[in-house]
Design a protein around this motif. Sequence first.
Motif, PDB file in Angstrom:
ATOM      1  N   GLN A 238       0.820  -1.206   0.000  1.00 10.22           N
ATOM      2  CA  GLN A 238       0.000   0.000   0.000  1.00 10.22           C
ATOM      3  C   GLN A 238       0.864   1.270   0.000  1.00 10.22           C
ATOM      4  O   GLN A 238       0.773   2.100   0.899  1.00 10.22           O
ATOM      5  CB  GLN A 238      -0.952  -0.007   1.196  1.00 10.22           C
ATOM      6  N   PRO A 239       1.705   1.453  -1.039  1.00 13.61           N
ATOM      7  CA  PRO A 239       2.677   2.550  -1.029  1.00 13.61           C
ATOM      8  C   PRO A 239       2.117   3.898  -1.462  1.00 13.61           C
ATOM      9  O   PRO A 239       2.863   4.832  -1.710  1.00 13.61           O
ATOM     10  CB  PRO A 239       3.714   2.061  -2.043  1.00 13.61           C
ATOM     11  N   TRP A 240       0.791   4.020  -1.584  1.00 12.19           N
ATOM     12  CA  TRP A 240       0.192   5.267  -2.056  1.00 12.19           C
ATOM     13  C   TRP A 240      -0.091   6.216  -0.902  1.00 12.19           C
ATOM     14  O   TRP A 240      -0.439   5.820   0.202  1.00 12.19           O
ATOM     15  CB  TRP A 240      -1.110   4.984  -2.806  1.00 12.19           C
ATOM     16  N   ARG A 241       0.085   7.488  -1.187  1.00 12.99           N
ATOM     17  CA  ARG A 241      -0.332   8.564  -0.299  1.00 12.99           C
ATOM     18  C   ARG A 241      -0.958   9.631  -1.192  1.00 12.99           C
ATOM     19  O   ARG A 241      -0.607   9.748  -2.366  1.00 12.99           O
ATOM     20  CB  ARG A 241       0.835   9.178   0.471  1.00 12.99           C
ATOM     21  N   PHE A 242      -1.864  10.411  -0.643  1.00 12.07           N
ATOM     22  CA  PHE A 242      -2.568  11.409  -1.436  1.00 12.07           C
ATOM     23  C   PHE A 242      -2.606  12.756  -0.731  1.00 12.07           C
ATOM     24  O   PHE A 242      -2.751  12.815   0.489  1.00 12.07           O
ATOM     25  CB  PHE A 242      -4.011  10.948  -1.725  1.00 12.07           C
TER      26      PHE A 242
END
Length: 196
Positions: free
Chosen positions: A58-62
């Motif tokens: 889950q390497p996503w950031r927003f």
Amino acid sequence: MSLTDTVTRTADTSYQLLPALAERWSPRAFDTEAVIDEAKLTAALEAARWSPSANNSQPWRFIVARRGSEAFDAIVANLMGFNQAWAGAAGALVVALAEVVDAEGAERRWATYDVGQAVAHFSVQAHHDGLHTHQMGGFDPAGIRAAFDIEERFVPVSVTAVGMLGDVDALPEPLRERELAPRTRNALDEVVLVNS
């Protein structure tokens, strides 16, 4: 003129697709008066959260910025070329970041790919719920990094404009023409190199 009144944007597919995929497209004309629907925006972020990733990393950031906020203005200031001419009309701008190195310093080789999947899930859910999105690579990553004090292990990958369709006539001429142009894709046999 609203695109929904003048042109069908549904893809002319070779095989039947889910409506949210066949109808999804990337407008530039956004309604400057429409306030982003928070429940729909949150649902799109939830779809991104549940997208697949390598080893469930889950390497996503927003970074989510609504029109009228300082964060939104900072993102617009770092857009390049024609993107600055239209993206400020969107209800929100979403910067997608990839955690390419984890907190312990280990490389996350598939992080950028995984972030792409998360943004795709975001876009399809948004479209399903009546929002429109337009993903952009034309932005200054260093400027975004500086504006939001982003750690080095996170890389800005894309910016997505989100909102409701607006008036095509509000776009400058070269963009108006592109907005109304037929949707095209390479033929399936051109993109599938081996199918044995």
